[in-house]
Structure formats: C-alpha cells, structure tokens
Scaffold this motif. Structure first.
Motif, PDB file in Angstrom:
ATOM      1  N   GLY A   1       0.803  -1.214   0.000  1.00  0.00           N
ATOM      2  CA  GLY A   1       0.000   0.000   0.000  1.00  0.00           C
ATOM      3  C   GLY A   1       0.834   1.261   0.000  1.00  0.00           C
ATOM      4  O   GLY A   1       2.024   1.254  -0.324  1.00  0.00           O
ATOM      5  N   GLU A   2       0.218   2.357   0.406  1.00  0.00           N
ATOM      6  CA  GLU A   2       0.878   3.659   0.370  1.00  0.00           C
ATOM      7  C   GLU A   2       1.003   4.290   1.759  1.00  0.00           C
ATOM      8  O   GLU A   2       1.232   5.493   1.875  1.00  0.00           O
ATOM      9  N   SER A   3       0.850   3.489   2.803  1.00  0.00           N
ATOM     10  CA  SER A   3       0.945   4.012   4.157  1.00  0.00           C
ATOM     11  C   SER A   3       2.391   4.314   4.522  1.00  0.00           C
ATOM     12  O   SER A   3       3.337   3.917   3.822  1.00  0.00           O
ATOM     13  N   ASP A   4       2.582   5.007   5.653  1.00  0.00           N
ATOM     14  CA  ASP A   4       3.935   5.277   6.141  1.00  0.00           C
ATOM     15  C   ASP A   4       4.669   3.976   6.448  1.00  0.00           C
ATOM     16  O   ASP A   4       5.877   3.857   6.187  1.00  0.00           O
ATOM     17  N   ASP A   5       3.954   2.996   7.003  1.00  0.00           N
ATOM     18  CA  ASP A   5       4.567   1.711   7.309  1.00  0.00           C
ATOM     19  C   ASP A   5       5.024   1.012   6.037  1.00  0.00           C
ATOM     20  O   ASP A   5       6.103   0.391   6.004  1.00  0.00           O
ATOM     21  N   ALA A   6       4.210   1.098   4.983  1.00  0.00           N
ATOM     22  CA  ALA A   6       4.560   0.458   3.721  1.00  0.00           C
ATOM     23  C   ALA A   6       5.823   1.079   3.132  1.00  0.00           C
ATOM     24  O   ALA A   6       6.724   0.377   2.659  1.00  0.00           O
ATOM     25  N   ARG A   7       5.883   2.402   3.176  1.00  0.00           N
ATOM     26  CA  ARG A   7       7.066   3.089   2.633  1.00  0.00           C
ATOM     27  C   ARG A   7       8.307   2.733   3.441  1.00  0.00           C
ATOM     28  O   ARG A   7       9.379   2.465   2.869  1.00  0.00           O
ATOM     29  N   LEU A   8       8.184   2.700   4.757  1.00  0.00           N
ATOM     30  CA  LEU A   8       9.331   2.356   5.600  1.00  0.00           C
ATOM     31  C   LEU A   8       9.787   0.925   5.320  1.00  0.00           C
ATOM     32  O   LEU A   8      10.995   0.658   5.249  1.00  0.00           O
ATOM     33  N   ALA A   9       8.856   0.014   5.148  1.00  0.00           N
ATOM     34  CA  ALA A   9       9.210  -1.376   4.865  1.00  0.00           C
ATOM     35  C   ALA A   9       9.966  -1.490   3.546  1.00  0.00           C
ATOM     36  O   ALA A   9      10.958  -2.237   3.440  1.00  0.00           O
ATOM     37  N   ARG A  10       9.520  -0.754   2.545  1.00  0.00           N
ATOM     38  CA  ARG A  10      10.183  -0.830   1.241  1.00  0.00           C
ATOM     39  C   ARG A  10      11.562  -0.183   1.272  1.00  0.00           C
ATOM     40  O   ARG A  10      12.532  -0.715   0.701  1.00  0.00           O
ATOM     41  N   VAL A  11      11.674   0.949   1.954  1.00  0.00           N
ATOM     42  CA  VAL A  11      12.980   1.615   2.051  1.00  0.00           C
ATOM     43  C   VAL A  11      13.952   0.751   2.848  1.00  0.00           C
ATOM     44  O   VAL A  11      15.133   0.633   2.493  1.00  0.00           O
ATOM     45  N   ALA A  12      13.468   0.120   3.926  1.00  0.00           N
ATOM     46  CA  ALA A  12      14.332  -0.765   4.714  1.00  0.00           C
ATOM     47  C   ALA A  12      14.843  -1.922   3.865  1.00  0.00           C
ATOM     48  O   ALA A  12      16.014  -2.330   3.984  1.00  0.00           O
ATOM     49  N   ALA A  13      13.991  -2.448   2.987  1.00  0.00           N
ATOM     50  CA  ALA A  13      14.413  -3.531   2.097  1.00  0.00           C
ATOM     51  C   ALA A  13      15.464  -3.032   1.101  1.00  0.00           C
ATOM     52  O   ALA A  13      16.408  -3.756   0.757  1.00  0.00           O
ATOM     53  N   ARG A  14      15.299  -1.793   0.647  1.00  0.00           N
ATOM     54  CA  ARG A  14      16.301  -1.216  -0.255  1.00  0.00           C
ATOM     55  C   ARG A  14      17.644  -1.071   0.450  1.00  0.00           C
ATOM     56  O   ARG A  14      18.701  -1.384  -0.117  1.00  0.00           O
ATOM     57  N   VAL A  15      17.611  -0.585   1.681  1.00  0.00           N
ATOM     58  CA  VAL A  15      18.857  -0.414   2.445  1.00  0.00           C
ATOM     59  C   VAL A  15      19.528  -1.768   2.651  1.00  0.00           C
ATOM     60  O   VAL A  15      20.763  -1.878   2.557  1.00  0.00           O
ATOM     61  N   GLU A  16      18.741  -2.806   2.924  1.00  0.00           N
ATOM     62  CA  GLU A  16      19.316  -4.152   3.082  1.00  0.00           C
ATOM     63  C   GLU A  16      20.082  -4.558   1.832  1.00  0.00           C
ATOM     64  O   GLU A  16      21.196  -5.094   1.907  1.00  0.00           O
ATOM     65  N   GLY A  17      19.509  -4.294   0.664  1.00  0.00           N
ATOM     66  CA  GLY A  17      20.188  -4.634  -0.572  1.00  0.00           C
ATOM     67  C   GLY A  17      21.425  -3.795  -0.817  1.00  0.00           C
ATOM     68  O   GLY A  17      22.461  -4.294  -1.276  1.00  0.00           O
ATOM     69  N   LEU A  18      21.337  -2.491  -0.517  1.00  0.00           N
ATOM     70  CA  LEU A  18      22.469  -1.596  -0.724  1.00  0.00           C
ATOM     71  C   LEU A  18      23.642  -1.921   0.190  1.00  0.00           C
ATOM     72  O   LEU A  18      24.783  -1.576  -0.109  1.00  0.00           O
ATOM     73  N   CYS A  19      23.356  -2.578   1.310  1.00  0.00           N
ATOM     74  CA  CYS A  19      24.407  -2.897   2.280  1.00  0.00           C
ATOM     75  C   CYS A  19      25.414  -3.900   1.732  1.00  0.00           C
ATOM     76  O   CYS A  19      26.528  -3.993   2.219  1.00  0.00           O
ATOM     77  N   TYR A  20      25.019  -4.644   0.702  1.00  0.00           N
ATOM     78  CA  TYR A  20      25.880  -5.691   0.155  1.00  0.00           C
ATOM     79  C   TYR A  20      26.385  -5.321  -1.241  1.00  0.00           C
ATOM     80  O   TYR A  20      25.784  -4.524  -1.949  1.00  0.00           O
ATOM     81  N   ARG A  21      27.500  -5.935  -1.609  1.00  0.00           N
ATOM     82  CA  ARG A  21      27.998  -5.790  -2.980  1.00  0.00           C
ATOM     83  C   ARG A  21      28.557  -7.120  -3.450  1.00  0.00           C
ATOM     84  O   ARG A  21      29.060  -7.920  -2.657  1.00  0.00           O
ATOM     85  N   LYS A  22      28.472  -7.344  -4.741  1.00  0.00           N
ATOM     86  CA  LYS A  22      28.964  -8.597  -5.317  1.00  0.00           C
ATOM     87  C   LYS A  22      30.476  -8.553  -5.469  1.00  0.00           C
ATOM     88  O   LYS A  22      31.056  -7.511  -5.780  1.00  0.00           O
ATOM     89  N   MET A  23      31.088  -9.694  -5.263  1.00  0.00           N
ATOM     90  CA  MET A  23      32.523  -9.820  -5.483  1.00  0.00           C
ATOM     91  C   MET A  23      32.778 -10.046  -6.968  1.00  0.00           C
ATOM     92  O   MET A  23      32.121 -10.883  -7.600  1.00  0.00           O
TER      93      MET A  23
END
Length: 243
Positions: free
Chosen positions: A57-79
C-alpha cells in the motif's frame, strides 16, 4: 479441541538450516524444505498475508518497509568474478542511508550517560552527513532513585546520590523537538522499552547496552559452548523484593 494456532518457534529451524543450508522461508518455491507445524507462515498465515498486503500500500509503514528492504540490498555488494556477496556498510551507515532515503533530517538520540562520548562521535558523523542530531541524556532531571520509591540497597553505590533514568522524558523531549526518527544509544533494559513506547517517531537501536561484553550482547550467544554455558545450566540469582 482448541482452534488457537500453536505459537511459532522459528528458532527450531536452526536445525533445518544446519542440515539443508536453508529453510522453507529462504528457498526457491520449487525446492523448499517442509514447514514445521508451528511455522508462522502456516499457523498464522492470515497475519503474514495481511502484512504483505499492507507493505504493497501507500501508508507510512509500507514506505518504511520498502525503504528498509532497499537499504538491506544496498548494504551488500557482489565480489567481482564470483557469485559471493559481502557486506560493505556498518550499522551507522545503514541508519544514515535509511534516514536519507526516507527524507528524514532531524534525528533524535536517546543516550545513556555512560555513552556520552560515543553519542558525541555519532552526532558529529550525522552532522557531516547533512543530518540534524538532537541528543537527550537518560539522567534528565537528575533526581535521586529514592524519590521513585527505591531503597538504598537498590543503588549501584548505596549511600550516594544516584540519579534515576528518565526515558519517558527523553521521548517526550524529542517529540517536542519534532524528530523524524530516534536512535537508542545504550539505554538500559526496560528503559529502552519505555522510550520506544512513548516516542512519536520511529525508533531504532544503534547500541544495545551490555556492561559485561562491551555492548555486544550477541557474544553471550556465541559463547554458549564455553564462557556462558552457565545460562543453560543454572538460574540467574535475582534477589526477591517489591517492585
């Protein structure tokens, strides 16, 4: 027969992971280990499904969940030349990235008085990253613990002035300051709960207090085969008394 689903015990899937190198919830749908009877995805499937609907959805919780998932991905890099990935960001960097991606600029810090230097270092980093730190110490108000109904024997150093922690005030001061997110730096067990309960802004923990392990409580879990085996063998000696 009761219709209440069994309480989940995902900790048991550690054995599945050790055996299969994965679990049901961390596998391709075409090749998954079976779910245990108390798996929350089955026993509490209605809650799991409705939560995912909320994230879409478009709630504040939804946005936070999606941004947190993005940060999780950005935290890693491929060798290079490998399918392996390595972490590249610390928790501090994760926190800064989340704040910036969420558009949050004013960051509250609820700090333990024993970690003022670490809080100063954190504030310096946040400022350098274009954020606005606001910090509040746990001893705000500086009243003796006796005024809360505690006894001298409850103090770390009986017979001396020992100020009580004030996590509700920490939260309310940061609420008044209009912080967009708040960071816990070393609050005591219980005081962190009160702070989180009364905080109007979302709360994350950067430093989890553990006086014995240098604020690294997971060390107790890693040390179960030797140093902290006693926690599985004998109860903690807690003196009886009134609250």
């Amino acid at each position: 027969m009761s219709d209440t689903p069994p309480p989940p015990s995902c900790a048991r899937c550690s054995a599945v992971w050790q055996k299969s190198g994965t679990t049901n919830c961390w596998s391709n749908p075409d090749n998954r280990p079976g779910r245990p009877a108390d798996c929350p995805s089955s026993a509490h499937g209605d809650i799991v499904a409705s939560s995912f609907d909320e994230y879409r959805g478009e709630s504040d919780d939804a946005r936070l969940a999606r941004v947190a998932a993005r940060v999780e991905g950005l935290c890693y890099r491929k060798m290079t030349g490998s399918d392996a990935v390595v972490a590249r960001w610390t928790r501090v960097e994760d926190t800064i990235a989340l704040a910036k991606l969420m558009g949050w600029s004013k960051v509250g810090i609820a700090t333990c008085i024993g970690l003022l230097d670490e809080t100063r270092q954190l504030a310096t980093i946040l400022e350098a990253q274009g954020l606005e730190p606001v910090s509040v110490c746990c001893k705000a108000g500086s009243i003796d613990k006796l005024e809360l109904g505690l006894d001298e024997s409850d103090k770390v150093r009986p017979g001396t002035f020992e100020p009580a922690c004030n996590p509700v005030a920490q939260a309310e001061v940061l609420n008044r300051c209009g912080t967009h997110m708040n960071i816990i730096v070393g609050l005591c067990v219980g005081h962190d709960m009160l702070f989180t309960k009364h905080s109007a802004a979302p709360v994350t923990t950067l430093v989890c207090k553990d006086r014995v392990t240098g604020h690294n409580p997971v060390a107790v879990l890693y040390g179960q085969n030797f140093y902290f085996k006693r926690l599985q063998k004998m109860p903690i000696d807690i003196p009886e008394g009134e609250e």
